[in-house]
Design an enzyme around this catalytic site. Structure first.
Site, PDB file in Angstrom:
ATOM      1  N   PRO A 186       0.784  -1.230   0.000  1.00  0.00           N
ATOM      2  CA  PRO A 186       0.000   0.000   0.000  1.00  0.00           C
ATOM      3  C   PRO A 186       0.819   1.285   0.000  1.00  0.00           C
ATOM      4  O   PRO A 186       1.830   1.398   0.689  1.00  0.00           O
ATOM      5  CB  PRO A 186      -0.838  -0.091   1.285  1.00  0.00           C
ATOM      6  CG  PRO A 186      -0.171  -1.115   2.115  1.00  0.00           C
ATOM      7  CD  PRO A 186       0.489  -2.068   1.160  1.00  0.00           C
ATOM      8  N   ASN A 187       0.323   2.207  -0.801  1.00  0.00           N
ATOM      9  CA  ASN A 187       0.853   3.574  -0.935  1.00  0.00           C
ATOM     10  C   ASN A 187       2.125   3.666  -1.764  1.00  0.00           C
ATOM     11  O   ASN A 187       2.580   4.765  -2.067  1.00  0.00           O
ATOM     12  CB  ASN A 187       1.050   4.245   0.437  1.00  0.00           C
ATOM     13  CG  ASN A 187      -0.261   4.401   1.167  1.00  0.00           C
ATOM     14  OD1 ASN A 187      -1.211   4.941   0.602  1.00  0.00           O
ATOM     15  ND2 ASN A 187      -0.350   3.900   2.385  1.00  0.00           N
ATOM     16  N   ARG A 219       5.059  11.989  -3.284  1.00  0.00           N
ATOM     17  CA  ARG A 219       4.956  12.498  -1.915  1.00  0.00           C
ATOM     18  C   ARG A 219       6.190  12.044  -1.131  1.00  0.00           C
ATOM     19  O   ARG A 219       6.807  11.052  -1.479  1.00  0.00           O
ATOM     20  CB  ARG A 219       3.722  11.905  -1.197  1.00  0.00           C
ATOM     21  CG  ARG A 219       2.392  12.185  -1.846  1.00  0.00           C
ATOM     22  CD  ARG A 219       1.800  13.493  -1.325  1.00  0.00           C
ATOM     23  NE  ARG A 219       0.438  13.686  -1.809  1.00  0.00           N
ATOM     24  CZ  ARG A 219       0.124  14.086  -3.039  1.00  0.00           C
ATOM     25  NH1 ARG A 219       1.069  14.333  -3.917  1.00  0.00           N
ATOM     26  NH2 ARG A 219      -1.137  14.256  -3.395  1.00  0.00           N
ATOM     27  N   TYR A 269      11.253   8.578   0.659  1.00  0.00           N
ATOM     28  CA  TYR A 269      11.108   7.514  -0.357  1.00  0.00           C
ATOM     29  C   TYR A 269      11.719   7.858  -1.711  1.00  0.00           C
ATOM     30  O   TYR A 269      11.619   7.069  -2.648  1.00  0.00           O
ATOM     31  CB  TYR A 269       9.622   7.152  -0.512  1.00  0.00           C
ATOM     32  CG  TYR A 269       9.025   6.640   0.778  1.00  0.00           C
ATOM     33  CD1 TYR A 269       9.491   5.460   1.359  1.00  0.00           C
ATOM     34  CD2 TYR A 269       8.018   7.339   1.436  1.00  0.00           C
ATOM     35  CE1 TYR A 269       8.968   4.999   2.556  1.00  0.00           C
ATOM     36  CE2 TYR A 269       7.482   6.884   2.634  1.00  0.00           C
ATOM     37  CZ  TYR A 269       7.954   5.719   3.188  1.00  0.00           C
ATOM     38  OH  TYR A 269       7.447   5.252   4.369  1.00  0.00           O
ATOM     39  N   ASN A 296       7.763  -6.014  -0.983  1.00  0.00           N
ATOM     40  CA  ASN A 296       7.751  -4.900  -0.035  1.00  0.00           C
ATOM     41  C   ASN A 296       6.298  -4.754   0.410  1.00  0.00           C
ATOM     42  O   ASN A 296       5.500  -4.123  -0.280  1.00  0.00           O
ATOM     43  CB  ASN A 296       8.249  -3.610  -0.675  1.00  0.00           C
ATOM     44  CG  ASN A 296       8.276  -2.458   0.321  1.00  0.00           C
ATOM     45  OD1 ASN A 296       7.708  -2.558   1.415  1.00  0.00           O
ATOM     46  ND2 ASN A 296       8.903  -1.350  -0.042  1.00  0.00           N
ATOM     47  N   ALA A 351       3.205  -0.911   4.769  1.00  0.00           N
ATOM     48  CA  ALA A 351       2.727  -0.851   6.157  1.00  0.00           C
ATOM     49  C   ALA A 351       2.223  -2.208   6.658  1.00  0.00           C
ATOM     50  O   ALA A 351       2.241  -2.470   7.878  1.00  0.00           O
ATOM     51  CB  ALA A 351       1.632   0.199   6.273  1.00  0.00           C
ATOM     52  N   GLU A 364      12.369  -9.891   1.520  1.00  0.00           N
ATOM     53  CA  GLU A 364      11.599  -8.705   1.923  1.00  0.00           C
ATOM     54  C   GLU A 364      12.458  -7.462   1.705  1.00  0.00           C
ATOM     55  O   GLU A 364      13.622  -7.429   2.111  1.00  0.00           O
ATOM     56  CB  GLU A 364      11.265  -8.849   3.411  1.00  0.00           C
ATOM     57  CG  GLU A 364      10.587  -7.658   4.036  1.00  0.00           C
ATOM     58  CD  GLU A 364      10.519  -7.805   5.572  1.00  0.00           C
ATOM     59  OE1 GLU A 364      11.041  -8.803   6.128  1.00  0.00           O
ATOM     60  OE2 GLU A 364       9.963  -6.898   6.203  1.00  0.00           O
ATOM     61  N   HIS A 405      12.630  -3.086   1.909  1.00  0.00           N
ATOM     62  CA  HIS A 405      12.088  -1.783   2.316  1.00  0.00           C
ATOM     63  C   HIS A 405      12.989  -0.681   1.785  1.00  0.00           C
ATOM     64  O   HIS A 405      14.218  -0.771   1.909  1.00  0.00           O
ATOM     65  CB  HIS A 405      11.988  -1.675   3.839  1.00  0.00           C
ATOM     66  CG  HIS A 405      11.049  -2.689   4.394  1.00  0.00           C
ATOM     67  ND1 HIS A 405       9.688  -2.578   4.258  1.00  0.00           N
ATOM     68  CD2 HIS A 405      11.283  -3.868   5.000  1.00  0.00           C
ATOM     69  CE1 HIS A 405       9.119  -3.650   4.783  1.00  0.00           C
ATOM     70  NE2 HIS A 405      10.058  -4.438   5.239  1.00  0.00           N
ATOM     71  N   ARG A 459      13.525   4.237  12.221  1.00  0.00           N
ATOM     72  CA  ARG A 459      12.370   5.139  12.171  1.00  0.00           C
ATOM     73  C   ARG A 459      11.540   4.941  13.452  1.00  0.00           C
ATOM     74  O   ARG A 459      12.091   4.674  14.506  1.00  0.00           O
ATOM     75  CB  ARG A 459      11.575   4.864  10.886  1.00  0.00           C
ATOM     76  CG  ARG A 459      12.402   5.161   9.616  1.00  0.00           C
ATOM     77  CD  ARG A 459      11.609   4.936   8.351  1.00  0.00           C
ATOM     78  NE  ARG A 459      10.489   5.853   8.260  1.00  0.00           N
ATOM     79  CZ  ARG A 459       9.521   5.753   7.345  1.00  0.00           C
ATOM     80  NH1 ARG A 459       9.555   4.780   6.442  1.00  0.00           N
ATOM     81  NH2 ARG A 459       8.524   6.616   7.312  1.00  0.00           N
TER      82      ARG A 459
HETATM   83  O1  CA2 Z   1      10.479   1.718   3.549  1.00  0.00           O
HETATM   84  C1  CA2 Z   1       9.614   1.027   3.006  1.00  0.00           C
HETATM   85  O2  CA2 Z   1       9.739   0.540   1.888  1.00  0.00           O
HETATM   86  C2  CA2 Z   1       8.286   0.808   3.722  1.00  0.00           C
HETATM   87  O3  CA2 Z   1       7.854  -0.524   3.432  1.00  0.00           O
HETATM   88  C3  CA2 Z   1       7.318   1.817   3.147  1.00  0.00           C
HETATM   89  C4  CA2 Z   1       5.970   1.837   3.834  1.00  0.00           C
HETATM   90  C5  CA2 Z   1       6.107   1.915   5.344  1.00  0.00           C
HETATM   91  O4  CA2 Z   1       4.838   1.782   5.957  1.00  0.00           O
HETATM   92  C6  CA2 Z   1       7.045   0.849   5.885  1.00  0.00           C
HETATM   93  O5  CA2 Z   1       7.171   1.033   7.279  1.00  0.00           O
HETATM   94  C7  CA2 Z   1       8.407   0.937   5.228  1.00  0.00           C
HETATM   95  C8  CA2 Z   1       5.149   3.037   3.373  1.00  0.00           C
HETATM   96  C9  CA2 Z   1       4.991   3.130   1.903  1.00  0.00           C
HETATM   97  C10 CA2 Z   1       4.467   4.485   1.592  1.00  0.00           C
HETATM   98  O6  CA2 Z   1       4.948   4.842   0.342  1.00  0.00           O
HETATM   99  C11 CA2 Z   1       4.896   6.149  -0.006  1.00  0.00           C
HETATM  100  C12 CA2 Z   1       5.623   6.501  -1.100  1.00  0.00           C
HETATM  101  C13 CA2 Z   1       5.629   7.803  -1.501  1.00  0.00           C
HETATM  102  C14 CA2 Z   1       4.888   8.738  -0.819  1.00  0.00           C
HETATM  103  C15 CA2 Z   1       4.149   8.377   0.281  1.00  0.00           C
HETATM  104  C16 CA2 Z   1       4.144   7.070   0.691  1.00  0.00           C
END
Ligand code: CA2
Length: 144
Positions: free
Chosen positions: A9-10, A17, A22, A73, A76, A97, A99, A106
């Site tokens: 997700p996201n 963003r 990221y 990946n 969340a 896996e 990230h 974090r």
């Molecule tokens: O660091 C990572 O790859 C995470 O899996 C990313 C997740 C986060 O919840 C994990 O703790 C670590 C969040 C992905 C959100 O992706 C975005 C990308 C661009 C802008 C906003 C969110």
């Protein structure tokens, strides 16, 4: 060798963003990078992304007998989803896996990872390069 890359997700918002965490590149850039690198290594990569936990579970199940390994990946859902862990265990394919960010430096709640209980490796904090390393690990270990 066929590899399934799943992003959670996201991650469809990559490059749009929170560039400080990221990066500025888009999900499509990541998918092209991994697909091209896979071609160089002689493996085919299928790239999927979903914001829905059940869809991620369905895709992991679907991978059984269609793919040889999974690069994932779970975003969340890493920190909450026993369903994704159970699906990975049930399917039994080699999995790594990934990230983008370093989940260990974090917030406290990001330090716990369910999929790490199954995955052979967790690579965090290396951005897109982490996916390349995960791919190379799977190809070196499992490509026939
Ligand atoms: O660091 C990572 O790859 C995470 O899996 C990313 C997740 C986060 O919840 C994990 O703790 C670590 C969040 C992905 C959100 O992706 C975005 C990308 C661009 C802008 C906003 C969110």
């Amino acid at each position: 060798m066929r590899i399934l890359m799943i992003n959670g997700p996201n991650l469809n918002l990559l490059g749009l963003r929170e560039p400080d965490i990221y990066g500025t590149q888009r999900l499509q850039d990541l998918e092209e990078l991994i697909t091209t690198h896979g071609e160089k290594l002689g493996v085919s990569i299928k790239c999927l992304q979903s914001n829905h936990e059940g869809e991620l579970v369905d895709w992991i199940q679907m991978a059984f007998d269609k793919y040889d390994a999974i690069l994932i990946n779970p975003a969340a859902y890493t920190h909450t989803s026993i369903a994704i862990l159970d699906a990975l265990k049930a399917v039994g394919l080699p999995a790594v896996e990934i990230h983008l960010s370093d989940i260990n430096t974090r917030e406290e709640f990001r330090k716990w990872s369910y999929p790490s209980l199954y995955c052979e490796k967790t690579i965090a904090g290396k951005g897109f390069q982490g996916y390349i390393e995960g791919l190379e690990y799977l190809v070196e270990k499992y490509s026939k």
